[in-house]
Structure formats: C-alpha cells, structure tokens
Write an enzyme that holds these catalytic residues in place. Structure first.
Site, PDB file in Angstrom:
ATOM      1  N   THR A 184      48.868  21.430 -12.555  1.00  0.00           N
ATOM      2  CA  THR A 184      47.602  21.348 -11.819  1.00  0.00           C
ATOM      3  C   THR A 184      46.937  20.018 -12.147  1.00  0.00           C
ATOM      4  O   THR A 184      47.071  19.526 -13.268  1.00  0.00           O
ATOM      5  CB  THR A 184      46.682  22.510 -12.263  1.00  0.00           C
ATOM      6  N   ARG A 212      47.876  34.916  -3.217  1.00  0.00           N
ATOM      7  CA  ARG A 212      47.136  34.829  -4.489  1.00  0.00           C
ATOM      8  C   ARG A 212      46.285  33.548  -4.512  1.00  0.00           C
ATOM      9  O   ARG A 212      46.743  32.463  -4.160  1.00  0.00           O
ATOM     10  CB  ARG A 212      48.124  34.828  -5.647  1.00  0.00           C
ATOM     11  N   VAL A 213      45.059  33.681  -4.910  1.00  0.00           N
ATOM     12  CA  VAL A 213      44.190  32.513  -5.081  1.00  0.00           C
ATOM     13  C   VAL A 213      43.795  32.462  -6.555  1.00  0.00           C
ATOM     14  O   VAL A 213      43.418  33.478  -7.133  1.00  0.00           O
ATOM     15  CB  VAL A 213      42.932  32.610  -4.188  1.00  0.00           C
ATOM     16  N   GLY A 214      43.891  31.288  -7.144  1.00  0.00           N
ATOM     17  CA  GLY A 214      43.574  31.139  -8.564  1.00  0.00           C
ATOM     18  C   GLY A 214      42.153  30.655  -8.787  1.00  0.00           C
ATOM     19  O   GLY A 214      41.288  30.749  -7.917  1.00  0.00           O
ATOM     20  N   ASP A 215      41.934  30.102  -9.958  1.00  0.00           N
ATOM     21  CA  ASP A 215      40.603  29.642 -10.356  1.00  0.00           C
ATOM     22  C   ASP A 215      40.218  28.299  -9.731  1.00  0.00           C
ATOM     23  O   ASP A 215      39.035  27.991  -9.570  1.00  0.00           O
ATOM     24  CB  ASP A 215      40.560  29.466 -11.882  1.00  0.00           C
ATOM     25  N   GLY A 236      45.211  26.024 -16.304  1.00  0.00           N
ATOM     26  CA  GLY A 236      45.752  27.086 -17.139  1.00  0.00           C
ATOM     27  C   GLY A 236      45.772  28.392 -16.378  1.00  0.00           C
ATOM     28  O   GLY A 236      45.803  28.395 -15.141  1.00  0.00           O
ATOM     29  N   GLY A 238      44.739  30.990 -14.423  1.00  0.00           N
ATOM     30  CA  GLY A 238      43.582  31.130 -13.549  1.00  0.00           C
ATOM     31  C   GLY A 238      42.914  32.479 -13.552  1.00  0.00           C
ATOM     32  O   GLY A 238      41.688  32.574 -13.426  1.00  0.00           O
TER      33      GLY A 238
HETATM   34  N1  ASP Z   1      44.814  27.210 -12.923  1.00  0.00           N
HETATM   35  C1  ASP Z   1      45.909  27.190 -11.981  1.00  0.00           C
HETATM   36  C2  ASP Z   1      45.953  28.518 -11.269  1.00  0.00           C
HETATM   37  O1  ASP Z   1      45.818  29.537 -11.921  1.00  0.00           O
HETATM   38  C3  ASP Z   1      47.245  26.914 -12.573  1.00  0.00           C
HETATM   39  C4  ASP Z   1      47.310  25.801 -13.619  1.00  0.00           C
HETATM   40  O2  ASP Z   1      46.298  25.168 -13.902  1.00  0.00           O
HETATM   41  O3  ASP Z   1      48.398  25.564 -14.160  1.00  0.00           O
HETATM   42  O4  ASP Z   1      46.181  28.528 -10.088  1.00  0.00           O
END
Ligand code: ASP
Length: 323
Positions: A184, A212-215, A236, A238
């Site tokens: 990321t 799926r949607v992350g942070d 990290g 999410g």
């Molecule tokens: N934070 C991102 C997510 O969960 C993934 C990452 O930062 O490696 O989509």
C-alpha cells in the site's frame, strides 16, 4: 525562494510503500534498490511542488501517482488480485486546511485511483464513491483509464495462487517473495502555508473477498489530515485499522490529550497491536515533526526535509526518526 533557515530541518514530505514481513534475506538486492529508487522518485515529485510553493494536496497526489504507476507497490499498476482474480482499488486524499476529503473504493478502471479520489473531493458533493459509479465518474471527468490487464503483474498472480493453495491447506509450491504480500502507498505533506495533506492508495489484500473495502479509503481509519493536529497515512491490516479508527485516534490523542505526535502515533498503533492488528503509519504535524512507527518487520518509507535532504528506509533501524 523557500524560507530555508526556518524550514531546513523540518520534514515537508514523507511517503510509505507498505508495511509487512520483509526480512533482508527475502528481498533481492535488485528489487530492494528498485523500491528505494521509486520511493525517492515519489519524494522528488512531491518535493518539487512544495519547493515551488505549491500546495501540500498537490504534493501528496503527485507522490502517490508515482507509486501507483510503479508496478512494485500494491496500488494502481502492480495491485494485488482479489479472490475473483480481479483488481479492486481503494484510495483517499484529505486536505488538512479545510477538512475536505475524497475517496474511492473498489474501482477497476481508473488508472490512478488517487486522482479519482481527488476529483471526488473537488468536483462532487460527496466524500466516497464506490465501484461502477466511481469508474463511470472517472470516465466523465476524462481521467486516465486503463484496461484491467494494466494493473496485473506476474508476482501478484503468483501471490494469489499461493494464497489460494495455502487456504486450501495445500503447501504452496509457488515461490513468492514475502515482499510481494503488501505495498500500500501513502504520502503526507506540509506546504509553505503550513497546510497539511494526506493520501493513501491500495489494492487491499491478496485473495480478499470481491467487494471487500479496507481502511485506506475510510476517513479516520487509513487516512486523516487536520491542520490542528497532523496528516496521517496508514498501512497494514485494514480491518483492525477500521475498528480502531487508527488515524483519527492518533489525531484525537493530540487534540484532546495534548500528546505530541510521536507519542500519539506510537500509542494509537499499540492499541491496534493489542487488538491483534499489525502495520504502520506515517504522520506529520504542522511543525514538520514526523513519526513513522510500524509493528511489522519493515516498512518502505522515506522523507525529505525543507532543505532537500532525502532519506529512504525499509527496515527497522536504531535511532531512526520516529520509529
Ligand atoms: N491497509 C490495506 C488494506 O487493508 C492493506 C495494506 O496496507 O497493506 O486494504
């Protein structure tokens, strides 16, 4: 002319290219050099804007575009595959001066999701657009589009195959360097008018469920910027960052508890770690103080000072600023 004396040591821009398991042994020297060079290119792209007196929002967008265009990171070209063998990209940008934000989730066609996020912020009355509607908006705004194959790279495909085998309890025969598992990207910047901005862009996680949607596109979770506290971009796990509202938690610690940036960053991340989530973040305050903590083995990261000193790091190092 930049106000050099005052700004010489303060950090004006920082970028990250993901946190994760990355032992020195795993990372081939050539790939490591390529990633370092890309981080430096991203820093240069943003720094040129800041040096000319441009706004921090332009600087973070320019830095993230460079990393999205680099196939070595999990954002834009080189993004991970989801369980359906597709790419669904998330990105967000935030302007600390006015608390304006724009984000996109699950986009498939916008070549630079961060530019689309910025268009959402500047040209709509919304904050977050998702899926087909977001891609349609990219087309309407004449932003660069890309065919799905543009985002795909062989190492990411290998990572998907390995992950599917692992999930089915079969030992993965496919060789994938650990460093392919993340990537990321994000940036935080402080401009001459002392305005802060942040940007984050990602493909999410290999083999994530479709939809799926992350942070990363969630304001307060994977991104935050407020001139009264700081600008933050996280990377990290999410799901944990969303539940902890990580980036806002950091800013809130500064705002309500009066904690200095680094303490607030360390404590916000420690809270996520206590929940079981791993990762890292970059955070910059209005005085040009920087924190870059991470709980993983490494985090691709770099910063540039007001006088143009560039620093790029991957692993944990003693006496490193903010970590
Ligand atoms: N934070 C991102 C997510 O969960 C993934 C990452 O930062 O490696 O989509």
């Amino acid at each position: 002319m930049a106000r050099r004396t005052q700004s010489a040591t303060r950090i004006v821009l920082a970028v990250h290219g993901g946190a994760g398991t990355m032992s020195r042994a795993d990372l081939a020297p050539r790939r490591e050099a390529q990633r370092r060079a890309a981080l430096e290119r991203a820093l240069r792209a943003g720094y040129e804007i800041l040096e000319e007196g441009g706004p921090s929002i332009d600087a973070v967008a320019a830095a993230v575009v460079v990393l999205e265009d680099t196939p070595l990171f999990n954002a834009g070209r080189g993004a991970v595959f989801n369980a359906a063998g597709e790419h669904e990209l998330d990105a967000a940008i935030m302007d600390g001066a006015r608390l304006r934000a724009g984000a996109v989730a699950g986009v498939r066609r916008a070549r630079n999701p961060i530019l689309l996020a910025r268009a959402v912020m500047e040209r709509t009355m919304h904050v977050l657009l998702a899926g087909a509607g977001a891609d349609r908006f990219a087309r309407e705004q004449a932003l660069p589009l890309a065919p799905p194959g543009y985002f795909s790279t062989r190492p990411r495909l290998a990572a998907l195959r390995r992950e599917k085998l692992r999930r089915h309890g079969k030992s993965a025969q496919i060789e994938v360097p650990e460093a392919e598992g993340h990537g990321t990207v994000g940036a935080v910047a402080l401009d001459r008018h002392r305005n802060l901005a942040a940007a984050t862009s990602t493909g999410g996680y290999t083999n994530k469920m479709a939809g799926r949607v992350g942070d990363s596109p969630i304001v307060g979770a994977g991104i935050y910027a407020d001139n009264t506290t700081c600008a933050v971009s996280a990377t990290g796990h999410g799901e944990f960052f969303m539940r902890a509202v990580l980036c806002y938690d950091l800013a809130a610690r500064m705002r309500y508890l009066g904690e200095p940036l680094r303490r607030a960053a360390a404590r916000a991340l420690a809270r996520v770690a206590a929940m079981g989530g791993a990762g890292g973040l970059i955070a910059l305050d209005r005085c040009g103080r920087l924190a870059m903590p991470f709980t993983t083995e490494g985090m691709y990261r770099g910063y540039v000072t007001g006088s143009g000193k560039f620093v790029v790091r991957i692993y944990r190092e003693r006496r490193l600023r903010g970590s």
